[in-house]
Design a protein around this motif. Structure first.
Motif, PDB file in Angstrom:
ATOM      1  N   ARG A   1      58.297  66.459  82.650  1.00  0.00           N
ATOM      2  CA  ARG A   1      57.928  66.061  81.391  1.00  0.00           C
ATOM      3  C   ARG A   1      58.217  66.657  79.950  1.00  0.00           C
ATOM      4  O   ARG A   1      59.033  66.120  79.169  1.00  0.00           O
ATOM      5  N   TYR A   2      57.896  68.091  80.138  1.00  0.00           N
ATOM      6  CA  TYR A   2      58.346  68.747  79.104  1.00  0.00           C
ATOM      7  C   TYR A   2      59.646  68.881  78.718  1.00  0.00           C
ATOM      8  O   TYR A   2      60.103  68.880  77.552  1.00  0.00           O
ATOM      9  N   GLN A   3      60.532  68.994  79.783  1.00  0.00           N
ATOM     10  CA  GLN A   3      62.113  69.164  79.708  1.00  0.00           C
ATOM     11  C   GLN A   3      62.467  67.727  79.090  1.00  0.00           C
ATOM     12  O   GLN A   3      63.582  67.814  78.261  1.00  0.00           O
ATOM     13  N   GLU A   4      62.081  66.468  79.610  1.00  0.00           N
ATOM     14  CA  GLU A   4      62.595  65.253  78.905  1.00  0.00           C
ATOM     15  C   GLU A   4      62.066  65.241  77.244  1.00  0.00           C
ATOM     16  O   GLU A   4      62.853  64.961  76.694  1.00  0.00           O
ATOM     17  N   LEU A   5      60.941  65.885  77.020  1.00  0.00           N
ATOM     18  CA  LEU A   5      60.641  65.736  75.645  1.00  0.00           C
ATOM     19  C   LEU A   5      61.704  66.827  74.968  1.00  0.00           C
ATOM     20  O   LEU A   5      61.815  66.573  73.833  1.00  0.00           O
TER      21      LEU A   5
ATOM     22  N   LEU B   1      64.675  67.754  75.383  1.00  0.00           N
ATOM     23  CA  LEU B   1      65.848  66.912  75.454  1.00  0.00           C
ATOM     24  C   LEU B   1      66.078  65.791  74.457  1.00  0.00           C
ATOM     25  O   LEU B   1      67.280  65.464  73.946  1.00  0.00           O
ATOM     26  N   THR B   2      64.906  65.266  74.245  1.00  0.00           N
ATOM     27  CA  THR B   2      64.787  64.058  73.100  1.00  0.00           C
ATOM     28  C   THR B   2      64.437  64.368  71.792  1.00  0.00           C
ATOM     29  O   THR B   2      64.289  63.650  70.978  1.00  0.00           O
ATOM     30  N   GLY B   3      64.126  65.752  71.969  1.00  0.00           N
ATOM     31  CA  GLY B   3      63.777  66.479  70.418  1.00  0.00           C
ATOM     32  C   GLY B   3      62.385  66.158  70.030  1.00  0.00           C
ATOM     33  O   GLY B   3      62.108  66.315  68.863  1.00  0.00           O
ATOM     34  N   LYS B   4      61.610  65.814  70.743  1.00  0.00           N
ATOM     35  CA  LYS B   4      60.197  65.277  70.816  1.00  0.00           C
ATOM     36  C   LYS B   4      59.234  66.746  70.804  1.00  0.00           C
ATOM     37  O   LYS B   4      57.998  66.631  70.220  1.00  0.00           O
ATOM     38  N   ILE B   5      59.763  67.719  71.289  1.00  0.00           N
ATOM     39  CA  ILE B   5      58.977  68.973  71.460  1.00  0.00           C
ATOM     40  C   ILE B   5      59.778  70.138  71.186  1.00  0.00           C
ATOM     41  O   ILE B   5      60.869  69.974  71.732  1.00  0.00           O
ATOM     42  N   LEU B   6      59.355  71.349  70.576  1.00  0.00           N
ATOM     43  CA  LEU B   6      60.091  72.645  70.594  1.00  0.00           C
ATOM     44  C   LEU B   6      60.126  73.112  71.992  1.00  0.00           C
ATOM     45  O   LEU B   6      59.166  73.282  72.933  1.00  0.00           O
TER      46      LEU B   6
ATOM     47  N   GLU C   1      54.032  76.577  77.914  1.00  0.00           N
ATOM     48  CA  GLU C   1      52.700  77.127  78.665  1.00  0.00           C
ATOM     49  C   GLU C   1      51.535  76.150  78.085  1.00  0.00           C
ATOM     50  O   GLU C   1      50.777  75.511  79.108  1.00  0.00           O
ATOM     51  N   GLN C   2      51.290  76.024  77.144  1.00  0.00           N
ATOM     52  CA  GLN C   2      50.243  75.119  76.552  1.00  0.00           C
ATOM     53  C   GLN C   2      50.521  73.381  76.889  1.00  0.00           C
ATOM     54  O   GLN C   2      49.503  73.061  77.182  1.00  0.00           O
ATOM     55  N   PHE C   3      51.716  73.054  76.887  1.00  0.00           N
ATOM     56  CA  PHE C   3      51.974  71.673  77.188  1.00  0.00           C
ATOM     57  C   PHE C   3      51.532  71.511  78.533  1.00  0.00           C
ATOM     58  O   PHE C   3      50.905  70.486  79.191  1.00  0.00           O
ATOM     59  N   VAL C   4      51.967  72.659  79.425  1.00  0.00           N
ATOM     60  CA  VAL C   4      51.565  72.423  81.051  1.00  0.00           C
ATOM     61  C   VAL C   4      50.242  72.420  81.337  1.00  0.00           C
ATOM     62  O   VAL C   4      49.887  71.735  81.963  1.00  0.00           O
ATOM     63  N   GLN C   5      49.750  73.258  80.730  1.00  0.00           N
ATOM     64  CA  GLN C   5      48.027  73.722  80.693  1.00  0.00           C
ATOM     65  C   GLN C   5      47.503  72.205  80.609  1.00  0.00           C
ATOM     66  O   GLN C   5      46.281  71.942  81.155  1.00  0.00           O
TER      67      GLN C   5
END
Length: 319
Positions: free
Chosen positions: A207-211, A213-218, A225-229
């Motif tokens: 999910r992080y990689q998708e975000l 690639l779409t420019g929704k997250i740095l 690490e924060q996103f995964v946790q």
């Protein structure tokens, strides 16, 4: 351009004002006592309703599946207690819902992110920014407690419903059916489907990689690490069992998203576009869900609701 900047600044301050106002509304201890009491009642009442309906279905068709699921929910309520407490504590600490993003309050502007923060004002790493963060955390204590309370009851409801469905389905599966699904035993099926229903580290990374690639997250190691946790412990929408269990969790806490196209959803969208309306109607979703629940359980009056009539006409006896 100057007008756009001015409007953006105004919306930031409206967000701060709404956050302060909503937390003041939530600051009374009676509010939290009522919230936990209503959640507790639903936690034990909803399986009882399912049991009664399941028995009625069983008398007519001989299929007591729903009644069995309801009884097993009570068993799993107690075994899910520790996990629910831990995830509720995580939610309160992070100020972010773990299981589900549908919560009871929104300060406006279509975002559930905190407004009294250094990040919101672009002051990260400054003395003023640190002061804003400290003040914001203090003022948001009521909403943090509400978030943690709902997380606890949501996790309990979700996990008990999920495990109950899996156990009942596992009991009915034949060895051939298990083999076709890729499982050797019924225990393997239970554990495998339980894992699929919850967001794993792999799911979170995808999910992080998708975000990214779409420019929704740095694309930053610390952000990653924060996103995964924060994602761990959530429900996986790709699992049919998780989809059913999350509905139960939302019903338990009155956090069902409003139906698109409905009058109440239109009001909610209007308040998101014009955050200043939160000063007049700070809560929309939860009061409407409470009203709907009351209507559905009031004879004669419930027939006035289109959703209730459609449910009664459903070819699925479980509905």
């Amino acid at each position: 351009t100057a007008a756009m900047v001015k409007k953006a600044v105004e919306r930031k301050w409206i967000g701060v004002l709404n956050e302060y106002w909503i937390n003041q509304v939530l600051s009374g201890y009676k509010t939290h006592m009522l919230n936990m009491t209503s959640n507790s009642i639903n936690l034990f009442l909803l399986p009882a309703e399912r049991f009664a309906g399941g028995v009625a279905i069983g008398v007519k068709s001989g299929d007591y599946t729903q009644a069995k699921v309801a009884m097993k929910q009570y068993k799993y309520l107690f075994s899910s207690f520790t996990d629910s407490i831990q995830l509720a504590a995580k939610t309160g600490w992070n100020e972010r819902a773990t299981l589900d993003s549908s919560i009871k309050y929104d300060v406006g502007g279509g975002s559930k992110q905190a407004k009294m923060t250094a990040e919101n004002f672009g002051l990260q790493g400054t003395t003023r920014g640190s002061a804003i963060d400290a003040v914001g955390k203090l003022f948001r204590m009521p909403s943090r407690f509400l978030l943690a309370e709902d997380e606890f009851f949501k996790q309990l409801s979700f996990r008990s419903r999920l495990k109950a469905m899996l156990e009942v389905d596992a009991e009915m599966l034949s060895p051939d059916e298990l083999t076709k699904m890729g499982y050797a035993t019924k225990d393997d099926f239970f554990k495998g489907e339980l894992d699929k229903a919850l967001v794993s580290q792999t799911d979170a990374l995808e999910r992080y990689q998708e975000l990214v690639l779409t420019g929704k997250i740095l694309d930053d190691p610390q952000v990653k690490e924060q996103f995964v946790q924060q994602s761990l412990g959530g429900f996986n929408s790709k699992s049919k069992y998780a989809e059913q269990a999350i509905r139960e969790a939302r019903n338990t806490t009155f956090t069902n998203p409003l139906e698109k196209g409905s009058f109440s959803a239109s009001i909610q969208e209007l308040a998101s576009r014009h955050p200043v309306m939160r000063q007049i109607i700070p809560f929309i979703q939860t009061p409407m869900n409470v009203m709907s629940t009351a209507w559905d359980r009031t004879p004669v009056l419930n027939m006035a609701r289109r959703q209730y009539r459609e449910a009664l006409k459903s070819p699925d006896p479980n509905i």
